[in-house]
Design a protein around this motif. Structure first.
Motif, PDB file in Angstrom:
ATOM      1  N   TRP A 166     -73.908 -28.478   6.358  1.00 40.65           N
ATOM      2  CA  TRP A 166     -73.162 -29.643   6.815  1.00 40.65           C
ATOM      3  C   TRP A 166     -73.368 -30.866   5.924  1.00 40.65           C
ATOM      4  O   TRP A 166     -72.394 -31.498   5.506  1.00 40.65           O
ATOM      5  CB  TRP A 166     -73.508 -29.975   8.277  1.00 40.65           C
ATOM      6  N   PRO A 167     -74.609 -31.253   5.608  1.00 40.77           N
ATOM      7  CA  PRO A 167     -74.773 -32.431   4.753  1.00 40.77           C
ATOM      8  C   PRO A 167     -74.071 -32.297   3.406  1.00 40.77           C
ATOM      9  O   PRO A 167     -73.432 -33.242   2.927  1.00 40.77           O
ATOM     10  CB  PRO A 167     -76.302 -32.531   4.592  1.00 40.77           C
ATOM     11  N   ALA A 227     -70.828 -34.601   2.430  1.00 41.35           N
ATOM     12  CA  ALA A 227     -70.966 -35.498   1.284  1.00 41.35           C
ATOM     13  C   ALA A 227     -69.849 -35.251   0.275  1.00 41.35           C
ATOM     14  O   ALA A 227     -69.270 -36.202  -0.283  1.00 41.35           O
ATOM     15  CB  ALA A 227     -72.342 -35.299   0.627  1.00 41.35           C
ATOM     16  N   GLY A 251     -79.379 -29.616   0.386  1.00 37.99           N
ATOM     17  CA  GLY A 251     -79.182 -30.410   1.591  1.00 37.99           C
ATOM     18  C   GLY A 251     -78.739 -29.594   2.782  1.00 37.99           C
ATOM     19  O   GLY A 251     -78.789 -30.063   3.915  1.00 37.99           O
ATOM     20  N   GLY A 266     -75.175 -32.260  12.501  1.00 37.60           N
ATOM     21  CA  GLY A 266     -76.302 -31.414  12.151  1.00 37.60           C
ATOM     22  C   GLY A 266     -76.822 -30.668  13.360  1.00 37.60           C
ATOM     23  O   GLY A 266     -76.251 -30.742  14.460  1.00 37.60           O
ATOM     24  N   ALA A 271     -71.631 -37.775  11.118  1.00 38.65           N
ATOM     25  CA  ALA A 271     -73.025 -37.464  11.422  1.00 38.65           C
ATOM     26  C   ALA A 271     -73.004 -36.130  12.149  1.00 38.65           C
ATOM     27  O   ALA A 271     -72.596 -36.050  13.311  1.00 38.65           O
ATOM     28  CB  ALA A 271     -73.655 -38.546  12.287  1.00 38.65           C
ATOM     29  N   VAL A 317     -75.883 -37.018   0.720  1.00 41.35           N
ATOM     30  CA  VAL A 317     -76.694 -36.348   1.743  1.00 41.35           C
ATOM     31  C   VAL A 317     -77.623 -37.349   2.404  1.00 41.35           C
ATOM     32  O   VAL A 317     -77.841 -37.309   3.619  1.00 41.35           O
ATOM     33  CB  VAL A 317     -77.482 -35.192   1.104  1.00 41.35           C
ATOM     34  N   GLU A 318     -78.146 -38.295   1.617  1.00 36.83           N
ATOM     35  CA  GLU A 318     -79.049 -39.305   2.165  1.00 36.83           C
ATOM     36  C   GLU A 318     -78.320 -40.255   3.118  1.00 36.83           C
ATOM     37  O   GLU A 318     -78.847 -40.607   4.185  1.00 36.83           O
ATOM     38  CB  GLU A 318     -79.685 -40.103   1.022  1.00 36.83           C
ATOM     39  N   HIS A 338     -75.694 -39.511   4.819  1.00 32.97           N
ATOM     40  CA  HIS A 338     -75.401 -38.715   6.010  1.00 32.97           C
ATOM     41  C   HIS A 338     -76.619 -38.665   6.930  1.00 32.97           C
ATOM     42  O   HIS A 338     -76.488 -38.751   8.161  1.00 32.97           O
ATOM     43  CB  HIS A 338     -74.970 -37.308   5.605  1.00 32.97           C
ATOM     44  N   ALA A 339     -77.816 -38.522   6.362  1.00 33.25           N
ATOM     45  CA  ALA A 339     -79.043 -38.495   7.165  1.00 33.25           C
ATOM     46  C   ALA A 339     -79.220 -39.812   7.919  1.00 33.25           C
ATOM     47  O   ALA A 339     -79.651 -39.825   9.085  1.00 33.25           O
ATOM     48  CB  ALA A 339     -80.246 -38.213   6.272  1.00 33.25           C
ATOM     49  N   ILE A 343     -76.963 -39.773  10.895  1.00 38.94           N
ATOM     50  CA  ILE A 343     -77.480 -38.947  11.990  1.00 38.94           C
ATOM     51  C   ILE A 343     -78.475 -39.745  12.830  1.00 38.94           C
ATOM     52  O   ILE A 343     -78.439 -39.707  14.073  1.00 38.94           O
ATOM     53  CB  ILE A 343     -78.121 -37.661  11.439  1.00 38.94           C
TER      54      ILE A 343
END
Length: 354
Positions: free
Chosen positions: A107-108, A112, A104, A134, A132, A193-194, A196-197, A200
């Protein structure tokens, strides 16, 4: 004024002492007893964020983060048991760069992990990462601030700790975030990680639950979100000095934010001349100064390299103090927190009789 000095430890890190005083190095149990029923709020830059993460690690796990990330030169072939013990065997929560190889990305993966991962992770589900962050974060057209959200809410058995990030060069940029889910109070925080996406995407739409310029955030939004704050810290740090036109209002709001009998602090990290002016404004508002700049000033004189080299200077002294161009090794945050606990706990002995 007492004079502080750094002394080398056997593991390659350093300890800070203040003559003729004695720096008390609190056990985690005593720190939790001292801070029981208090809510510490930190608002500021990445240096304050890593200091906060280090403190929460100590309060939750009864130990400081390892003093060196696993990927630094001295940890590739440690010469002694002390040096080996000081080296982390996994990515370090006080060194984002040590997460580069994780699935990931840095950062992610790190966020996480901090926010609970799949099983509560390092902080046992007690840390909510409202985050969030990146490379593709947009800039808010209203004030030039980043869309980044990186707010940590730790709710321990004894003490609450909150970090709210501020970015931007003028000091007037807004703070922003989303409401807490309440997971930290239950020890149920999980973060992927998902997820977090998805955050973002939401942040880049500037879709926040709350947002406000710094003085309004300190005066209205944060008291509404966290009405039980007892001790509050504000810094600008790597973003430069606090502009005089907002300094007075910031510290007046910070003073009101803390409960009756609580304490507010300007946490200095930038140039000494700027610190003096801001510290005076803080004092006039009834706040105090926690002078991290003075503690670490000798490190600022080390030769500057960016990025840190792998060649002839790979074992230069700077590499034992910084893990990148501006961020300290975890042991520096450990010592800053030892000093912070002395400031918060030494003058109040009532907890010792609890």
């Amino acid at each position: 004024r007492a004079k502080g000095t750094w002394h080398m430890r056997d593991d390659g890190s350093r300890a800070y002492d203040v003559a003729p005083c004695r720096v008390v190095r609190y056990t985690a149990e005593n720190a939790r007893r001292c801070l029981k029923n208090r809510h510490l709020l930190f608002v500021g830059d990445s240096l304050t964020r890593y200091t906060t993460t280090s403190l929460v690690h100590f309060l939750e796990r009864s130990e400081w983060p390892k003093r060196f990330p696993a990927d630094v030169p001295r940890c590739r072939d440690p010469a002694t048991d002390a040096q080996r013990e000081a080296c982390d065997s996994r990515p370090n929560v006080c060194a984002e760069g040590s997460w580069q190889r994780e699935p990931g990305g840095a950062w992610p993966a790190m966020l996480a992990h901090i926010g609970g991962g799949a099983d509560g992770s390092l902080f046992n589900g007690r840390m909510e990462c409202i985050c969030a962050r990146g490379k593709a974060m947009k800039t808010n057209p209203k004030d030039g601030s980043s869309a980044t959200v990186q707010n940590y809410l730790y709710r321990g058995a004894a003490v609450n700790v909150t970090f709210i990030t501020q970015t931007g060069w003028t000091g007037t940029e807004q703070l922003q975030g989303w409401k807490s889910s309440g997971c930290a109070e239950k020890g149920e925080c999980r973060f992927s990680v998902e997820a977090h996406a998805e955050n973002i995407e939401r942040a880049n739409r500037f879709d926040y639950d709350w947002e406000a310029p710094i003085t309004e955030a300190l005066g209205v939004e944060l008291p509404r979100l966290f009405p039980d704050v007892t001790d509050a810290f504000y810094n600008r740090g790597l973003w430069g000095p606090l502009l005089p036109k907002v300094s007075k209002d910031v510290f007046a709001a910070l003073r009101k934010l803390t409960k009756l009998g609580g304490r507010c602090f300007w946490r200095g990290t930038t140039a000494e001349k700027e610190e003096r002016a801001t510290a005076l404004t803080a004092q006039q508002a009834g706040c105090e100064s926690f002078d991290a700049q003075k503690v670490t000033e000798e490190f600022h004189a080390l030769p500057f390299f960016h990025p840190l080299p792998e060649g002839p200077f790979a074992n230069h002294e700077r590499r034992d103090v910084y893990w990148d161009a501006v961020h300290f090794m975890p042991w520096v945050y450990e010592e800053l927190n030892n000093l912070l606990l002395n400031v918060l706990c030494n003058s109040d002995t009532t907890w010792e009789r609890a």
